[in-house]
Design a protein around this motif. Structure first.
Motif, PDB file in Angstrom:
ATOM      1  N   GLY A 100       0.801  -1.212   0.000  1.00  0.00           N
ATOM      2  CA  GLY A 100       0.000   0.000   0.000  1.00  0.00           C
ATOM      3  C   GLY A 100       0.833   1.260   0.000  1.00  0.00           C
ATOM      4  N   TRP A 101       2.091   1.140   0.438  1.00  0.00           N
ATOM      5  CA  TRP A 101       3.014   2.276   0.451  1.00  0.00           C
ATOM      6  C   TRP A 101       4.202   2.036  -0.475  1.00  0.00           C
ATOM      7  CZ3 TRP A 101       1.647   6.626   2.989  1.00  0.00           C
ATOM      8  CH2 TRP A 101       0.661   6.513   3.980  1.00  0.00           C
ATOM      9  N   TYR A 102       4.728   0.831  -0.415  1.00  0.00           N
ATOM     10  CA  TYR A 102       5.941   0.493  -1.151  1.00  0.00           C
ATOM     11  C   TYR A 102       5.658  -0.638  -2.131  1.00  0.00           C
ATOM     12  CZ  TYR A 102       7.717   2.838   3.026  1.00  0.00           C
ATOM     13  OH  TYR A 102       7.930   3.720   4.050  1.00  0.00           O
ATOM     14  N   GLU A 103       6.514  -0.757  -3.154  1.00  0.00           N
ATOM     15  CA  GLU A 103       6.319  -1.795  -4.163  1.00  0.00           C
ATOM     16  C   GLU A 103       7.573  -2.636  -4.327  1.00  0.00           C
ATOM     17  OE1 GLU A 103       4.860  -0.295  -7.853  1.00  0.00           O
ATOM     18  OE2 GLU A 103       2.889   0.190  -7.020  1.00  0.00           O
ATOM     19  N   LEU A 104       7.358  -3.871  -4.764  1.00  0.00           N
ATOM     20  CA  LEU A 104       8.438  -4.827  -4.963  1.00  0.00           C
ATOM     21  C   LEU A 104       8.145  -5.645  -6.210  1.00  0.00           C
ATOM     22  CD1 LEU A 104      10.904  -6.567  -4.064  1.00  0.00           C
ATOM     23  CD2 LEU A 104       9.289  -7.891  -2.661  1.00  0.00           C
ATOM     24  N   GLY A 105       9.089  -5.658  -7.140  1.00  0.00           N
ATOM     25  CA  GLY A 105       8.970  -6.489  -8.334  1.00  0.00           C
ATOM     26  C   GLY A 105       9.858  -7.716  -8.221  1.00  0.00           C
ATOM     27  N   LEU A 106       9.323  -8.875  -8.598  1.00  0.00           N
ATOM     28  CA  LEU A 106      10.056 -10.139  -8.550  1.00  0.00           C
ATOM     29  C   LEU A 106      10.087 -10.754  -9.938  1.00  0.00           C
ATOM     30  CD1 LEU A 106       8.276 -11.772  -5.452  1.00  0.00           C
ATOM     31  CD2 LEU A 106      10.364 -10.387  -5.416  1.00  0.00           C
ATOM     32  N   ARG A 107      11.232 -11.293 -10.323  1.00  0.00           N
ATOM     33  CA  ARG A 107      11.276 -12.026 -11.582  1.00  0.00           C
ATOM     34  C   ARG A 107      12.444 -13.005 -11.582  1.00  0.00           C
ATOM     35  NH1 ARG A 107      13.611  -8.209 -16.503  1.00  0.00           N
ATOM     36  NH2 ARG A 107      15.638  -7.728 -15.565  1.00  0.00           N
ATOM     37  N   GLU A 108      12.284 -14.057 -12.379  1.00  0.00           N
ATOM     38  CA  GLU A 108      13.361 -15.006 -12.603  1.00  0.00           C
ATOM     39  C   GLU A 108      13.902 -14.815 -14.013  1.00  0.00           C
ATOM     40  OE1 GLU A 108      11.884 -18.951 -11.745  1.00  0.00           O
ATOM     41  OE2 GLU A 108      12.721 -18.835  -9.719  1.00  0.00           O
ATOM     42  N   VAL A 109      15.193 -15.075 -14.167  1.00  0.00           N
ATOM     43  CA  VAL A 109      15.844 -14.972 -15.473  1.00  0.00           C
ATOM     44  C   VAL A 109      16.415 -16.337 -15.834  1.00  0.00           C
ATOM     45  CG1 VAL A 109      16.357 -12.524 -15.187  1.00  0.00           C
ATOM     46  CG2 VAL A 109      18.017 -14.231 -14.413  1.00  0.00           C
ATOM     47  N   ALA A 110      16.888 -16.451 -17.064  1.00  0.00           N
ATOM     48  CA  ALA A 110      17.430 -17.728 -17.525  1.00  0.00           C
ATOM     49  C   ALA A 110      18.571 -18.179 -16.615  1.00  0.00           C
ATOM     50  CB  ALA A 110      17.921 -17.598 -18.958  1.00  0.00           C
ATOM     51  N   PRO A 111      18.624 -19.452 -16.296  1.00  0.00           N
ATOM     52  CA  PRO A 111      19.676 -19.939 -15.393  1.00  0.00           C
ATOM     53  C   PRO A 111      21.023 -20.009 -16.099  1.00  0.00           C
ATOM     54  CG  PRO A 111      18.378 -21.776 -16.205  1.00  0.00           C
ATOM     55  CD  PRO A 111      17.712 -20.526 -16.725  1.00  0.00           C
ATOM     56  N   PRO A 112      22.115 -20.023 -15.337  1.00  0.00           N
ATOM     57  CA  PRO A 112      23.441 -20.184 -15.942  1.00  0.00           C
ATOM     58  C   PRO A 112      23.555 -21.534 -16.646  1.00  0.00           C
ATOM     59  CG  PRO A 112      23.597 -19.530 -13.628  1.00  0.00           C
ATOM     60  CD  PRO A 112      22.182 -19.898 -13.874  1.00  0.00           C
ATOM     61  N   ASP A 113      24.360 -21.571 -17.680  1.00  0.00           N
ATOM     62  CA  ASP A 113      24.575 -22.810 -18.431  1.00  0.00           C
ATOM     63  C   ASP A 113      25.730 -23.582 -17.793  1.00  0.00           C
ATOM     64  OD1 ASP A 113      25.053 -24.836 -20.213  1.00  0.00           O
ATOM     65  OD2 ASP A 113      25.061 -23.565 -22.000  1.00  0.00           O
ATOM     66  N   PRO A 114      25.473 -24.768 -17.273  1.00  0.00           N
ATOM     67  CA  PRO A 114      26.559 -25.544 -16.644  1.00  0.00           C
ATOM     68  C   PRO A 114      27.722 -25.811 -17.593  1.00  0.00           C
ATOM     69  CG  PRO A 114      24.421 -26.496 -16.111  1.00  0.00           C
ATOM     70  CD  PRO A 114      24.169 -25.456 -17.157  1.00  0.00           C
ATOM     71  N   ALA A 115      27.443 -25.806 -18.897  1.00  0.00           N
ATOM     72  CA  ALA A 115      28.510 -26.080 -19.862  1.00  0.00           C
ATOM     73  C   ALA A 115      29.585 -25.000 -19.857  1.00  0.00           C
ATOM     74  CB  ALA A 115      27.918 -26.219 -21.266  1.00  0.00           C
ATOM     75  N   ASN A 116      29.265 -23.820 -19.314  1.00  0.00           N
ATOM     76  CA  ASN A 116      30.238 -22.722 -19.293  1.00  0.00           C
ATOM     77  C   ASN A 116      31.115 -22.710 -18.050  1.00  0.00           C
ATOM     78  OD1 ASN A 116      29.180 -21.748 -21.720  1.00  0.00           O
ATOM     79  ND2 ASN A 116      27.661 -20.479 -20.662  1.00  0.00           N
ATOM     80  N   GLU A 117      30.811 -23.569 -17.101  1.00  0.00           N
ATOM     81  CA  GLU A 117      31.496 -23.510 -15.814  1.00  0.00           C
ATOM     82  C   GLU A 117      32.994 -23.796 -15.920  1.00  0.00           C
ATOM     83  OE1 GLU A 117      30.066 -23.059 -12.193  1.00  0.00           O
ATOM     84  OE2 GLU A 117      29.303 -21.749 -13.765  1.00  0.00           O
ATOM     85  N   GLU A 118      33.373 -24.773 -16.696  1.00  0.00           N
ATOM     86  CA  GLU A 118      34.792 -25.126 -16.783  1.00  0.00           C
ATOM     87  C   GLU A 118      35.609 -23.976 -17.361  1.00  0.00           C
ATOM     88  OE1 GLU A 118      37.733 -28.602 -18.649  1.00  0.00           O
ATOM     89  OE2 GLU A 118      35.547 -28.767 -18.837  1.00  0.00           O
ATOM     90  N   ALA A 119      35.090 -23.351 -18.417  1.00  0.00           N
ATOM     91  CA  ALA A 119      35.814 -22.234 -19.028  1.00  0.00           C
ATOM     92  C   ALA A 119      35.882 -21.043 -18.078  1.00  0.00           C
ATOM     93  CB  ALA A 119      35.140 -21.836 -20.339  1.00  0.00           C
ATOM     94  N   LEU A 120      34.786 -20.778 -17.368  1.00  0.00           N
ATOM     95  CA  LEU A 120      34.768 -19.661 -16.424  1.00  0.00           C
ATOM     96  C   LEU A 120      35.781 -19.885 -15.307  1.00  0.00           C
ATOM     97  CD1 LEU A 120      33.405 -17.021 -15.477  1.00  0.00           C
ATOM     98  CD2 LEU A 120      31.732 -18.433 -14.260  1.00  0.00           C
ATOM     99  N   ALA A 121      35.850 -21.105 -14.814  1.00  0.00           N
ATOM    100  CA  ALA A 121      36.777 -21.414 -13.722  1.00  0.00           C
ATOM    101  C   ALA A 121      38.231 -21.281 -14.154  1.00  0.00           C
ATOM    102  CB  ALA A 121      36.513 -22.822 -13.202  1.00  0.00           C
ATOM    103  N   ALA A 122      38.491 -21.431 -15.447  1.00  0.00           N
ATOM    104  CA  ALA A 122      39.869 -21.390 -15.945  1.00  0.00           C
ATOM    105  C   ALA A 122      40.360 -19.981 -16.253  1.00  0.00           C
ATOM    106  CB  ALA A 122      39.982 -22.247 -17.204  1.00  0.00           C
TER     107      ALA A 122
END
Length: 315
Positions: free
Chosen positions: A275-297
């Motif tokens: 009634g006074w304040y507002e909050l927006g919630l949303r989900e976005v596409a999840p991370p691709d597990p296939a990218n994890e090895e390259a990111l870690a390196a």
């Protein structure tokens, strides 16, 4: 009934049983019979008992400080993603539990203090103030007290002893040095630069405090992002928790935010208001597990992360 109330509270706060059970029992002990009956009805979804077993900040000053801490916490998550080996799937949350007392006690996740301090501690740059203008720190033997200069409000970071503080500040100093930033931390009364910045960019308000006290709702997602404008907040996280499930808990008749209800739709998500304040919630596409090895390196250059170390020279 006690067990049900404890489970509900813990689902929002992440507290352990030794923290949540005494808090719930203390409230139940003080309730007259007619209010106990209301709690029972609320557990059936037939009444509203919000604010009793998961209390909100009591003053505007306290809400403001908690909003600032919540905002800094979601920024700190980006640092935690880059902790070697970098990962977008590993949980990147600075808190493992929140005790929602009059002065909240925040229990830090491993490695989180440095990133959180980097986002919180105010520093004087040439023409602006980095971090949270007006924030001040008071250290205790086993905790750190966060305050705002001249404002009666406080938040405690639990379990921070001398060694933990030094490790956290080492992270801050490495990142400051790597980015070529100032290490002139603001102390004492508000500086003129802080006053000027606060006049141009007022502190956030709204539901950030309620979200901090319910941070446990989001730790099942790999990360959480937040934005605020005045009294409006927006949250997003990768697909995992379900927007409806989070919204239902935020509106729960016992542990939800008092008065919170769904309002006109948020593009790709859901919007709530009290009634006074507002909050927006949303989900976005999840991370691709296939990218994890390259990111870690990836070998991040100096200044990207406070965990950077100079390359070892082979003789």
């Amino acid at each position: 009934m006690t067990d049900q109330l404890v489970d509900l509270r813990r689902s929002c706060t992440g507290e352990n049983l030794s923290q949540a059970v005494p808090a719930v029992r203390a409230v139940l002990h003080e309730l007259p019979d007619h209010r106990r009956e209301r709690v029972v009805a609320a557990l059936r979804g037939e009444a509203d008992a919000r604010g009793l077993f998961l209390p909100e900040a009591a003053t505007e000053a306290q809400r403001t400080l908690e909003c600032l801490v919540f905002q800094a916490a979601t920024e700190a998550g980006g640092h935690l993603q880059l902790r070697p080996p970098a990962s977008m799937l590993r949980p990147a949350h600075p808190f493992r539990a929140v005790e929602p007392h009059e002065v909240p006690r925040l229990h830090l996740a491993e490695h989180a203090l440095g990133p959180l301090l980097f986002e919180l501690l105010p520093r004087h740059e040439d023409a602006w103030v980095a971090g949270v203008a007006g924030l001040r720190v008071r250290r205790h033997p086993r905790s750190v007290e966060l305050r705002l200069a001249g404002v009666p409000a406080a938040v405690l970071l639990a379990g921070v002893d001398e060694r933990a503080w030094q490790v956290g500040m080492d992270y801050v100093r490495r990142l400051i040095k790597g980015r070529g930033l100032s290490d002139r931390f603001a102390e004492g009364p508000l500086s003129q630069a802080e006053r000027d910045q606060l006049a141009e960019f007022p502190r956030p308000g709204g539901l950030g405090s309620a979200l901090l006290r319910r941070y446990g709702l989001f730790t099942g997602a790999p990360w959480l992002r937040s934005w605020s404008h005045g009294a409006q907040w927006w949250l997003e996280w990768p697909e995992s928790l379900g927007v409806v499930g989070v919204a239902d808990r935020l509106r729960h008749p016992v542990v939800g935010v008092p008065g919170l209800r769904e309002t006109s739709g948020e593009a790709g998500g859901l919007r709530l208001t009290d009634g006074w304040y507002e909050l927006g919630l949303r989900e976005v596409a999840p991370p691709d597990p296939a990218n994890e090895e390259a990111l870690a390196a990836v070998e991040w250059p100096e200044g990207v992360t406070g965990w950077w170390e100079p390359p070892h020279v082979v003789g």
